[in-house]
Design a protein around this motif. Structure first.
Motif, PDB file in Angstrom:
ATOM      1  N   ALA A 123       0.865  -1.172   0.000  1.00 13.03           N
ATOM      2  CA  ALA A 123       0.000   0.000   0.000  1.00 13.03           C
ATOM      3  C   ALA A 123       0.901   1.221   0.000  1.00 13.03           C
ATOM      4  CB  ALA A 123      -0.903  -0.009   1.228  1.00 13.03           C
ATOM      5  N   ILE A 124       0.487   2.251  -0.747  1.00 16.29           N
ATOM      6  CA  ILE A 124       1.370   3.415  -0.884  1.00 16.29           C
ATOM      7  C   ILE A 124       1.296   4.344   0.324  1.00 16.29           C
ATOM      8  CG2 ILE A 124       1.385   3.362  -3.414  1.00 16.29           C
ATOM      9  CD1 ILE A 124      -0.572   5.812  -3.235  1.00 16.29           C
ATOM     10  N   ASP A 125       0.525   3.972   1.354  1.00 14.36           N
ATOM     11  CA  ASP A 125       0.533   4.807   2.567  1.00 14.36           C
ATOM     12  C   ASP A 125       1.598   4.317   3.559  1.00 14.36           C
ATOM     13  OD1 ASP A 125      -0.933   2.524   3.149  1.00 14.36           O
ATOM     14  OD2 ASP A 125      -2.706   3.580   3.886  1.00 14.36           O
ATOM     15  N   ASN A 126       1.433   3.096   4.071  1.00 15.11           N
ATOM     16  CA  ASN A 126       2.428   2.644   5.061  1.00 15.11           C
ATOM     17  C   ASN A 126       3.628   1.932   4.424  1.00 15.11           C
ATOM     18  OD1 ASN A 126       1.735  -0.089   4.637  1.00 15.11           O
ATOM     19  ND2 ASN A 126       0.148  -0.025   6.201  1.00 15.11           N
ATOM     20  N   ASP A 127       3.563   1.657   3.118  1.00 16.01           N
ATOM     21  CA  ASP A 127       4.694   1.056   2.395  1.00 16.01           C
ATOM     22  C   ASP A 127       5.253  -0.198   3.089  1.00 16.01           C
ATOM     23  OD1 ASP A 127       4.812   2.708   0.144  1.00 16.01           O
ATOM     24  OD2 ASP A 127       6.046   4.215   1.151  1.00 16.01           O
ATOM     25  N   MET A 128       4.387  -0.977   3.730  1.00 22.47           N
ATOM     26  CA  MET A 128       4.877  -2.132   4.501  1.00 22.47           C
ATOM     27  C   MET A 128       5.267  -3.313   3.621  1.00 22.47           C
ATOM     28  SD  MET A 128       5.352  -2.335   7.792  1.00 22.47           S
ATOM     29  CE  MET A 128       5.048  -1.385   9.266  1.00 22.47           C
ATOM     30  N   ASN A 129       4.519  -3.527   2.528  1.00 17.48           N
ATOM     31  CA  ASN A 129       4.816  -4.659   1.654  1.00 17.48           C
ATOM     32  C   ASN A 129       4.764  -5.966   2.445  1.00 17.48           C
ATOM     33  OD1 ASN A 129       5.972  -6.558  -0.081  1.00 17.48           O
ATOM     34  ND2 ASN A 129       7.402  -5.108  -0.962  1.00 17.48           N
ATOM     35  N   ALA A 130       3.615  -6.250   3.046  1.00 17.52           N
ATOM     36  CA  ALA A 130       3.570  -7.401   3.947  1.00 17.52           C
ATOM     37  C   ALA A 130       2.284  -8.219   3.920  1.00 17.52           C
ATOM     38  CB  ALA A 130       3.808  -6.924   5.387  1.00 17.52           C
ATOM     39  N   THR A 131       1.150  -7.612   3.593  1.00 19.40           N
ATOM     40  CA  THR A 131      -0.127  -8.303   3.816  1.00 19.40           C
ATOM     41  C   THR A 131      -0.214  -9.636   3.070  1.00 19.40           C
ATOM     42  OG1 THR A 131      -1.221  -6.194   4.207  1.00 19.40           O
ATOM     43  CG2 THR A 131      -2.655  -8.067   3.685  1.00 19.40           C
ATOM     44  N   GLY A 132       0.159  -9.656   1.799  1.00 19.48           N
ATOM     45  CA  GLY A 132       0.063 -10.887   1.013  1.00 19.48           C
ATOM     46  C   GLY A 132       0.896 -12.007   1.605  1.00 19.48           C
ATOM     47  N   GLN A 133       2.139 -11.678   1.957  1.00 16.27           N
ATOM     48  CA  GLN A 133       3.040 -12.688   2.523  1.00 16.27           C
ATOM     49  C   GLN A 133       2.489 -13.210   3.854  1.00 16.27           C
ATOM     50  OE1 GLN A 133       3.794  -9.689   1.203  1.00 16.27           O
ATOM     51  NE2 GLN A 133       5.977  -9.434   0.851  1.00 16.27           N
ATOM     52  N   MET A 134       1.967 -12.288   4.671  1.00 12.05           N
ATOM     53  CA  MET A 134       1.449 -12.683   5.991  1.00 12.05           C
ATOM     54  C   MET A 134       0.214 -13.573   5.843  1.00 12.05           C
ATOM     55  SD  MET A 134       2.047  -9.354   8.398  1.00 12.05           S
ATOM     56  CE  MET A 134       3.317  -9.727   9.613  1.00 12.05           C
ATOM     57  N   LEU A 135      -0.665 -13.198   4.924  1.00  7.15           N
ATOM     58  CA  LEU A 135      -1.868 -13.985   4.679  1.00  7.15           C
ATOM     59  C   LEU A 135      -1.504 -15.391   4.218  1.00  7.15           C
ATOM     60  CD1 LEU A 135      -4.931 -14.235   4.350  1.00  7.15           C
ATOM     61  CD2 LEU A 135      -4.697 -13.193   2.083  1.00  7.15           C
ATOM     62  N   SER A 136      -0.540 -15.450   3.316  1.00 11.35           N
ATOM     63  CA  SER A 136      -0.084 -16.731   2.798  1.00 11.35           C
ATOM     64  C   SER A 136       0.452 -17.615   3.921  1.00 11.35           C
ATOM     65  CB  SER A 136       0.980 -16.452   1.734  1.00 11.35           C
ATOM     66  OG  SER A 136       1.612 -17.618   1.355  1.00 11.35           O
ATOM     67  N   ALA A 137       1.199 -17.005   4.851  1.00  8.31           N
ATOM     68  CA  ALA A 137       1.735 -17.750   5.996  1.00  8.31           C
ATOM     69  C   ALA A 137       0.609 -18.283   6.882  1.00  8.31           C
ATOM     70  CB  ALA A 137       2.663 -16.859   6.821  1.00  8.31           C
ATOM     71  N   LEU A 138      -0.385 -17.435   7.161  1.00  3.35           N
ATOM     72  CA  LEU A 138      -1.473 -17.842   8.061  1.00  3.35           C
ATOM     73  C   LEU A 138      -2.307 -18.965   7.453  1.00  3.35           C
ATOM     74  CD1 LEU A 138      -2.718 -14.356   9.377  1.00  3.35           C
ATOM     75  CD2 LEU A 138      -1.116 -15.934  10.468  1.00  3.35           C
ATOM     76  N   LEU A 139      -2.444 -18.946   6.118  1.00  3.13           N
ATOM     77  CA  LEU A 139      -3.227 -19.973   5.442  1.00  3.13           C
ATOM     78  C   LEU A 139      -2.405 -21.229   5.153  1.00  3.13           C
ATOM     79  CD1 LEU A 139      -5.007 -17.634   2.871  1.00  3.13           C
ATOM     80  CD2 LEU A 139      -6.207 -19.040   4.561  1.00  3.13           C
ATOM     81  N   GLY A 140      -1.072 -21.099   5.210  1.00  6.55           N
ATOM     82  CA  GLY A 140      -0.205 -22.205   4.807  1.00  6.55           C
ATOM     83  C   GLY A 140      -0.235 -22.424   3.302  1.00  6.55           C
ATOM     84  N   TRP A 141      -0.547 -21.360   2.549  1.00  2.79           N
ATOM     85  CA  TRP A 141      -0.592 -21.441   1.087  1.00  2.79           C
ATOM     86  C   TRP A 141       0.751 -21.056   0.482  1.00  2.79           C
ATOM     87  CZ3 TRP A 141      -5.766 -18.812  -0.906  1.00  2.79           C
ATOM     88  CH2 TRP A 141      -6.859 -19.534  -0.401  1.00  2.79           C
ATOM     89  N   SER A 142       0.883 -21.322  -0.807  1.00  2.89           N
ATOM     90  CA  SER A 142       2.078 -20.858  -1.516  1.00  2.89           C
ATOM     91  C   SER A 142       1.923 -19.379  -1.831  1.00  2.89           C
ATOM     92  CB  SER A 142       2.281 -21.666  -2.783  1.00  2.89           C
ATOM     93  OG  SER A 142       1.065 -21.847  -3.458  1.00  2.89           O
ATOM     94  N   GLN A 143       3.060 -18.716  -2.025  1.00  2.00           N
ATOM     95  CA  GLN A 143       3.028 -17.287  -2.322  1.00  2.00           C
ATOM     96  C   GLN A 143       3.938 -16.956  -3.489  1.00  2.00           C
ATOM     97  OE1 GLN A 143       4.666 -15.720   1.490  1.00  2.00           O
ATOM     98  NE2 GLN A 143       6.251 -14.724   0.264  1.00  2.00           N
ATOM     99  N   ALA A 144       3.484 -15.995  -4.289  1.00  3.65           N
ATOM    100  CA  ALA A 144       4.324 -15.449  -5.358  1.00  3.65           C
ATOM    101  C   ALA A 144       4.170 -13.934  -5.300  1.00  3.65           C
ATOM    102  CB  ALA A 144       3.888 -15.992  -6.710  1.00  3.65           C
ATOM    103  N   THR A 145       5.220 -13.265  -4.882  1.00  8.45           N
ATOM    104  CA  THR A 145       5.141 -11.808  -4.720  1.00  8.45           C
ATOM    105  C   THR A 145       5.696 -11.089  -5.942  1.00  8.45           C
ATOM    106  OG1 THR A 145       7.258 -11.956  -3.578  1.00  8.45           O
ATOM    107  CG2 THR A 145       5.299 -11.822  -2.194  1.00  8.45           C
ATOM    108  N   PHE A 146       5.346  -9.822  -6.085  1.00 11.62           N
ATOM    109  CA  PHE A 146       5.898  -8.876  -7.075  1.00 11.62           C
ATOM    110  C   PHE A 146       5.719  -9.382  -8.512  1.00 11.62           C
ATOM    111  CE2 PHE A 146       9.347  -9.026  -3.546  1.00 11.62           C
ATOM    112  CZ  PHE A 146       8.457  -8.519  -2.622  1.00 11.62           C
ATOM    113  N   ALA A 147       4.506  -9.868  -8.818  1.00 11.84           N
ATOM    114  CA  ALA A 147       4.265 -10.504 -10.119  1.00 11.84           C
ATOM    115  C   ALA A 147       4.222  -9.483 -11.255  1.00 11.84           C
ATOM    116  CB  ALA A 147       2.947 -11.270 -10.072  1.00 11.84           C
ATOM    117  N   SER A 148       4.939  -9.784 -12.332  1.00 11.80           N
ATOM    118  CA  SER A 148       4.810  -8.987 -13.547  1.00 11.80           C
ATOM    119  C   SER A 148       4.174  -9.807 -14.666  1.00 11.80           C
ATOM    120  CB  SER A 148       6.162  -8.431 -13.992  1.00 11.80           C
ATOM    121  OG  SER A 148       7.029  -9.479 -14.326  1.00 11.80           O
TER     122      SER A 148
END
Lengths: 252, 308
Positions: A123-148
């Motif tokens: 998000a361009i406000d807090n610039d955390m770059n974290a929600t997707g990765q954290m959600l993936s961890a909590l669900l135990g799902w695979s993650q692919a960040t920064f997709a082009s």
């Protein structure tokens, strides 16, 4: 396949951000708010998957203040099928941290059972770059960040990621979380007829308490300050002077 | 208090600059243990052991760790987390991928892109593309932190610290690596280069970007680009300097044909000396440049190359 897209209401990216004089935060009074630009790209990608026949339903979710309804209406006007608003804050100055957002999203996902979550990389406000990765961890799902680039094939997705040295392509098992980068697509503008139609699309409303998630922050904001200003130097008349100055400073 | 620091390892080699900068930022908080993880990581571990301030190095070798996939790497870090108060890493794209996952598995908030360490619980970080600096105090028992390397100096040589190998939990089998497309270049790496030459939209075309590269090669510099230049297709995305690209702080930063959008300034304003070449005298870049040259870049840059 169902695709879930979390969207955040943030200060519009064209607005010059002002730090409040008392150091308590950034001034959001009477400031234009919009959908986080990375989330727009995620919504666009989800709609393209639906148009291609890969997805059959796109659900947009927003967590924050009541006014995030407007952000969800934008997602619906772009082409999402329905939306869920989870009211978790009374005041726009109260930013819900990615960990709490991820916990609420996990609860929504347990109910909705999507095969794919497409989220903005940050998000361009807090610039955390974290929600997707954290959600993936909590669900135990695979993650692919920064997709082009994203390609969904049956029970997996092939994702090209923007990384420091260039591009990395990985294959993830579905269900998965994919966070999107700038170059994935160019989001569409909602047409007027679609904006009108969006008003009739279903938008459910819940609260963080409905999911039993504690949204109190783990990070206490001590202060918010203007960055140190850099002083303008001098305008040099020509290349010779520039070269002389740089030699004087010992950098060339 | 003790710090577990994820070393930046690419293909079995330690990226010394970001790792040494992160060590320097972390060592005030407690004894620093560097974790080097990869399909092969022994050489990286030996290199990390020679960084000043490193007390111990842990080497984790397993095929599942070979491409720094988030799921096995996060599981590896979490398996070691019990012994440490702080888990830190330089804020590279790999660490930004892995560390929030680690934090969520530990039920703590991640503190991303930290530009200042105030004390064991308190950190400074830029928000709103660097338009504000927020100081946050963590209430979590463990702190998971990524460090913006341009904000810290690299630790020097020391040691050697002792090196141990550790068990790897294995591969959760959620994702697999397909390929890497890494741009081959003889130029220095962008985030650790002493000199960076960047081109913007004013350069005008992909072909004309050769002029920027020529100036960079004359100065032994890395090549950067503004987001406008990347979006226009003049330069590849991994050259992008700015809030959505890389953050750099070289000794000398030369901005050519870059107007100076806030987005770009957020990625380079900590450079020691900034030179701007732009034909528009009102370009915002001149407000932060140490030396500004109002000129047509197609005349000024060839002249500069000749006279340097």
């Amino acid at each position: 396949m169902k695709v879930l897209v979390p969207v955040k209401r943030v200060i519009d990216y064209n607005v010059k951000v002002r730090v409040k004089a008392d150091g308590s935060g950034v001034d959001l009074a009477n400031v234009k708010m919009s959908m986080n630009p990375f989330d727009e790209i995620a919504v666009e990608e989800a709609i393209r998957l639906k148009e291609a026949g890969t997805a059959d339903e796109v659900v947009a979710v927003s967590i924050g203040v009541k006014q995030a309804q407007e952000t969800l209406r934008t997602a619906l006007a772009m082409g999402a099928d329905r939306a869920i608003l989870i009211v978790a804050a009374a005041d726009a100055h109260q930013d819900i941290e990615p960990l709490a957002v991820a916990k609420i999203l996990k609860a929504v996902i347990d109910e909705e059972q999507p095969n794919l979550v497409l989220a903005g990389k940050q998000a361009i406000d807090n610039d955390m770059n974290a929600t997707g990765q954290m959600l993936s961890a909590l669900l135990g799902w695979s993650q692919a960040t920064f997709a082009s680039k994203l390609e969904v094939n049956g029970d997996n997705a092939v994702v090209t990621r923007e990384v420091d040295g260039g591009l990395q392509t990985i294959k993830v098992k579905l269900p998965a979380i994919v966070t999107v980068d700038l170059r994935l697509n160019q989001p569409r503008y909602a047409s007027l007829p679609n904006i009108m139609k969006a008003k009739k699309k279903p938008l459910g409303e819940k609260t963080a308490a409905d999911y039993g998630v504690d949204v109190s922050p783990r990070l206490e904001v001590v202060k918010t300050a203007e960055p140190e200003a850099r002083q303008a130097g001098e305008i040099v008349p020509d290349v010779d002077t520039l070269v002389a100055k740089l030699k004087e400073r010992g950098v060339v | 208090m003790a710090v577990l620091l994820l070393g930046e390892v690419n293909d079995g080699e330690l990226a010394l600059d970001p790792t040494a900068k992160a060590v320097n930022a972390a060592k005030a908080l407690g004894e620093v243990t560097v974790l080097c993880a990869g399909a092969s990581a022994a050489a990286a571990g030996a290199a990390a052991a020679k960084i000043e301030g490193v007390a111990k190095v842990l080497v984790a070798e397993h095929p599942a760790l070979s491409h720094r996939l988030a799921e096995p790497t996060a599981a590896m870090i979490v398996s070691l987390a019990g012994d440490y108060s702080h888990i830190m890493a330089p804020a590279t794209s790999d660490a930004k991928n892995v560390m929030p996952r680690v934090a969520a598995l530990l039920d703590v908030m991640v503190i991303s892109d930290v530009s200042g360490v105030v004390d064991a619980d308190t950190f400074e970080r830029p928000i709103y593309a660097g338009n504000a600096i927020q100081t946050v105090r963590s209430k979590d028992a463990k702190k998971v932190v990524t460090l913006r390397t341009s904000a810290f100096k690299a630790a020097g040589k020391g040691g050697p610290a002792k090196v141990e190998t550790v068990d790897v939990p294995g591969d959760p089998g959620l994702s697999e690596w397909v390929e890497d497309k890494v741009a081959e270049s003889d130029r220095p790496e962008l985030t650790s280069a002493g000199v960076v030459v960047s081109g913007g939209r004013g350069v005008g075309s992909q072909g004309d970007f050769a002029l920027i590269e020529k100036l960079a090669d004359k100065l032994g510099a890395a090549v950067g680009a503004s987001r406008a230049a990347v979006d226009a297709g003049f330069a590849p995305n991994d050259w992008q300097v700015g809030q959505t690209g890389k953050v750099v702080a070289p000794e000398l930063y030369v901005a050519v044909g870059i107007s100076g959008a806030i987005q770009h300034l957020a990625g380079m304003k900590d450079s020691k000396i900034i030179v701007a070449i732009n034909k528009d005298p009102d370009a915002p870049i001149f407000q932060i440049a140490d030396y500004g040259l109002v000129a047509d870049l197609f005349q000024a840059v060839p002249e500069l190359i000749e006279k340097l």
